[in-house]
Design a protein around this motif. Structure first.
Motif, short mmCIF file in Angstrom:
data_model
loop_
_atom_site.label_atom_id
_atom_site.label_comp_id
_atom_site.label_asym_id
_atom_site.label_seq_id
_atom_site.Cartn_x
_atom_site.Cartn_y
_atom_site.Cartn_z
N ASP A 297 -6.57 -2.88 -36.16
CA ASP A 297 -5.64 -2.55 -35.07
C ASP A 297 -5.70 -3.61 -33.96
O ASP A 297 -4.67 -4.00 -33.40
N ALA A 298 -6.93 -4.06 -33.65
CA ALA A 298 -7.09 -5.11 -32.65
C ALA A 298 -6.47 -6.41 -33.14
O ALA A 298 -5.81 -7.13 -32.38
N LEU A 299 -6.68 -6.73 -34.41
CA LEU A 299 -6.10 -7.95 -34.99
C LEU A 299 -4.58 -7.88 -34.99
O LEU A 299 -3.90 -8.88 -34.76
N TYR B 44 -1.76 -12.05 -39.46
CA TYR B 44 -3.05 -12.04 -40.15
C TYR B 44 -3.42 -10.62 -40.58
O TYR B 44 -3.92 -10.40 -41.69
N ALA B 45 -3.19 -9.66 -39.69
CA ALA B 45 -3.48 -8.27 -40.04
C ALA B 45 -2.61 -7.83 -41.22
O ALA B 45 -3.09 -7.14 -42.13
N LYS C 256 -7.97 -18.16 -42.35
CA LYS C 256 -7.93 -17.95 -40.90
C LYS C 256 -7.93 -16.46 -40.55
O LYS C 256 -8.57 -16.04 -39.57
N ALA C 257 -7.23 -15.67 -41.35
CA ALA C 257 -7.17 -14.23 -41.10
C ALA C 257 -8.54 -13.60 -41.21
O ALA C 257 -8.95 -12.79 -40.37
N ILE C 258 -9.29 -13.99 -42.23
CA ILE C 258 -10.64 -13.44 -42.42
C ILE C 258 -11.57 -13.90 -41.30
O ILE C 258 -12.39 -13.13 -40.79
N GLU C 259 -11.43 -15.16 -40.89
CA GLU C 259 -12.23 -15.67 -39.78
C GLU C 259 -11.97 -14.88 -38.50
O GLU C 259 -12.90 -14.50 -37.77
#
Length: 200
Positions: free
Chosen positions: A146-148, A155-156, A189-192
């Motif tokens: 939710d924050a992402l 990315y989320a 990048k999304a995982i980072e």
């Protein structure tokens, strides 16, 4: 990064396990999820203990509490021990009636929790602990995603589609209009970003 990927790809499995554990019967029509709610009620009761009892007990409950204080030197842990500690007779008829009512109320709790008909309490506790751990982990993933979503919504979206829903890179890339190389750059990048937000 590997740990985050493993956690995210297990999300649906954890949700399924929560569903199974929630419906595990402990007897008397009570499920593990109900016991979990009881634990939360006990936590609320612990908080209420810090307040004067007149603020949350009705008149009859205050009378029962007074009787308990008068006849109990200590309050044992566990409902069965509490029932054993309450005497069957008081100093007069009124006290005897109050003590018997207390014993009946405790017996209802014992019966409702299935303690009278189950002897595999250790298994029940293990399942309850597993349920609580899984719920905490799933809630953490939801909070971070939710924050992402607020921070980097694309990315989320990629994480939800590819890692949680299990879509292939081709399906995810097509839906998000990404080339193969762009997909893998975004995935990394999304995982980072997920890991940065997840660190507490």
């Amino acid at each position: 990064m590997t740990q985050a990927i493993e956690q995210l790809t297990r999300y649906r499995q954890m949700k399924a396990r929560i569903q199974v554990l929630s419906n595990y019967s402990v007897g008397a029509g009570i499920t593990v999820s109900r016991l979990n709610e009881d634990d939360q009620l006990q936590e609320l009761h612990r908080k209420l203990r810090g307040l004067p009892t007149y603020m949350y007990l009705n008149k009859r409950e205050l009378e029962l509490e007074t009787a308990a204080h008068a006849y109990l030197d200590r309050y044992p842990v566990g409902v069965k021990a509490q029932k054993r500690a309450i005497p069957t007779k008081g100093a007069d008829q009124e006290d005897t009636e109050l003590l018997q009512e207390l014993r009946r109320k405790i017996q209802k709790v014992i019966a409702a929790r299935g303690y009278d008909i189950r002897d595999d309490v250790d298994q029940i506790i293990e399942r309850l602990a597993e349920l609580q751990d899984l719920q905490a982990e799933v809630n953490q993933i939801d909070t971070v995603l939710d924050a992402l979503e607020q921070h980097k919504s694309e990315y989320a979206r990629l994480i939800r589609k590819h890692l949680i829903d299990g879509a292939t890179w081709e399906e995810t890339a097509r839906e998000m209009s990404l080339s193969k190389s762009a997909f893998y750059r975004w995935r990394e990048k999304a995982i980072e970003e997920y890991e940065k937000l997840a660190i507490c």
